[in-house]
Design an enzyme around this catalytic site. Structure first.
Site, PDB file in Angstrom:
ATOM      1  N   ASP A  80     -14.613 -12.471   2.336  1.00 25.41           N
ATOM      2  CA  ASP A  80     -13.639 -11.384   2.186  1.00 25.41           C
ATOM      3  C   ASP A  80     -14.313 -10.022   2.022  1.00 25.41           C
ATOM      4  O   ASP A  80     -13.651  -8.987   2.107  1.00 25.41           O
ATOM      5  CB  ASP A  80     -12.784 -11.623   0.934  1.00 25.41           C
ATOM      6  CG  ASP A  80     -11.545 -12.461   1.213  1.00 25.41           C
ATOM      7  OD1 ASP A  80     -10.894 -12.204   2.233  1.00 25.41           O
ATOM      8  OD2 ASP A  80     -11.236 -13.349   0.398  1.00 25.41           O
ATOM      9  N   GLN A 107      -7.468 -17.035  -2.144  1.00 25.40           N
ATOM     10  CA  GLN A 107      -6.339 -16.185  -1.748  1.00 25.40           C
ATOM     11  C   GLN A 107      -5.804 -15.419  -2.962  1.00 25.40           C
ATOM     12  O   GLN A 107      -5.526 -16.009  -3.999  1.00 25.40           O
ATOM     13  CB  GLN A 107      -5.238 -17.062  -1.124  1.00 25.40           C
ATOM     14  CG  GLN A 107      -4.093 -16.292  -0.511  1.00 25.40           C
ATOM     15  CD  GLN A 107      -4.492 -15.495   0.731  1.00 25.40           C
ATOM     16  OE1 GLN A 107      -5.394 -15.855   1.473  1.00 25.40           O
ATOM     17  NE2 GLN A 107      -3.810 -14.391   0.956  1.00 25.40           N
ATOM     18  N   LYS A 130      -4.785 -19.124   8.322  1.00 25.13           N
ATOM     19  CA  LYS A 130      -6.248 -19.119   8.304  1.00 25.13           C
ATOM     20  C   LYS A 130      -6.779 -20.485   8.727  1.00 25.13           C
ATOM     21  O   LYS A 130      -7.751 -20.582   9.488  1.00 25.13           O
ATOM     22  CB  LYS A 130      -6.746 -18.727   6.897  1.00 25.13           C
ATOM     23  CG  LYS A 130      -6.522 -17.238   6.597  1.00 25.13           C
ATOM     24  CD  LYS A 130      -6.754 -16.822   5.150  1.00 25.13           C
ATOM     25  CE  LYS A 130      -6.384 -15.334   4.994  1.00 25.13           C
ATOM     26  NZ  LYS A 130      -6.545 -14.812   3.626  1.00 25.13           N
TER      27      LYS A 130
HETATM   28  N1  GUN Z   1      -4.466 -11.413  -0.269  1.00 24.75           N
HETATM   29  C1  GUN Z   1      -3.994 -10.485   0.610  1.00 24.75           C
HETATM   30  N2  GUN Z   1      -4.921 -10.221   1.549  1.00 24.75           N
HETATM   31  C2  GUN Z   1      -5.986 -10.993   1.270  1.00 24.75           C
HETATM   32  C3  GUN Z   1      -7.256 -11.158   1.897  1.00 24.75           C
HETATM   33  O1  GUN Z   1      -7.596 -10.526   2.901  1.00 24.75           O
HETATM   34  N3  GUN Z   1      -8.077 -12.071   1.310  1.00 24.75           N
HETATM   35  C4  GUN Z   1      -7.735 -12.763   0.193  1.00 24.75           C
HETATM   36  N4  GUN Z   1      -8.622 -13.608  -0.312  1.00 24.75           N
HETATM   37  N5  GUN Z   1      -6.568 -12.613  -0.410  1.00 24.75           N
HETATM   38  C5  GUN Z   1      -5.705 -11.735   0.135  1.00 24.75           C
END
Ligand code: GUN
Length: 280
Positions: A115, A92, A48
């Site tokens: 998200d 995350q 990211k």
């Molecule tokens: N954990 C697995 N996929 C994601 C996601 O798309 N966003 C976040 N914040 N955590 C995750």
């Protein structure tokens, strides 16, 4: 059989975001929080940050120790909510056991919730008044659009009912006029359900869970899974080698849905910037 190239499409999406940011002469900012030492989460967070650098988005990383308390994490989110220089906040998941995922999501300012996990944004998603999109499901839709695969009137079967993928995927497919079935661990005769699918989305989290006998000839197969096989190699939820000969289109892992999740996150960060600066 044709391969859906998520790497190429994600690059095109990120390039559009980069060009829009450069043209506007702005620098949106994304705060990424990682609690603990989960190696997979570390990889996702690094990816990211790399995408942010590519797009011209400033990324702030908050790597917190495994033993962080819920109060400490909520205090950090509160600080980031109030900081006008921060446009997007992403924590995350999963978080360690002493922290409630629900409390964390509820704390994030919905305008900074890149998200699309906050209840306000989930409500907007299901009523059709959304601006920020759920990253992985929106990435899947962008792949279909790129290859001119129209879900309207098709039967879309989603295997997996998580808040991150399965449920928001159903909302987006419905919004595009697909008929949707969501399957899960209690579904009776999963194979019979999957065989009905014109579009099959696998979001289970188990390697080779979807086998060739579960897939209709000519189906479109979208594999959202990211697993490691016994040799430590990255693989999806679909038994790709056996399924690929039956389908019209299929996403590989890696290089399918995964890169799209990050591309949509970049779009969402730009959208969040526009919402906060009232330029959208
Ligand atoms: N954990 C697995 N996929 C994601 C996601 O798309 N966003 C976040 N914040 N955590 C995750």
């Amino acid at each position: 059989m044709q391969i859906i190239d998520g790497k190429a499409v994600s690059l095109a999406v990120k390039t559009d975001v980069r060009d829009a940011i450069a043209k506007a002469g702005i620098e949106p900012c994304l705060a990424v929080i990682l609690v603990g030492n989960d190696p997979a989460s570390r990889v996702y967070v690094n990816n990211k940050k790399k995408a942010c650098a590519f797009c011209g988005i400033r990324s702030l990383e908050y790597a917190l120790p495994e033993e962080t308390t819920q109060e400490e994490l909520l205090d950090l989110i509160d600080k980031l909510n109030r900081d006008p220089a921060v446009n997007g906040i992403l924590c995350q998941l999963p978080v360690p056991g002493q922290i409630s995922e629900k409390e964390v999501i509820a704390k994030i300012d919905p305008k900074k919730d890149v998200d699309c996990f906050h209840n306000e944004n989930v409500g907007r998603l299901w009523t059709g008044s959304y601006r920020i999109l759920p990253c992985t499901p929106a990435g899947v839709m962008a792949l279909l659009d790129h290859y001119h695969i129209d879900p309207a009137g098709k039967h879309c079967v989603i295997v997996g009912r998580s808040n991150i993928v399965g449920k928001p995927m159903a909302a987006l497919m419905l919004a595009r006029n697909a008929t949707v079935t969501i399957c899960h661990s209690h579904t009776a005769d999963l194979k019979a359900q999957c065989l009905q699918a014109d579009i099959l989305v696998a979001a289970v989290g188990k390697a080779k869970f979807i086998t060739a006998d579960m897939v209709k000839d000519g189906a479109v197969v979208l594999d959202v899974g990211i697993n490691r096989n016994d040799d430590g190699k990255l693989c999806g939820d679909v038994d790709f080698e056996k399924v690929k000969d039956k389908v019209s289109w299929i996403t590989p892992v890696p290089g399918g849905c995964g890169p799209m999740t990050i591309a949509v996150l970049m779009q969402n960060t730009l959208t969040a910037y526009k919402i906060q600066t009232k330029t959208l």
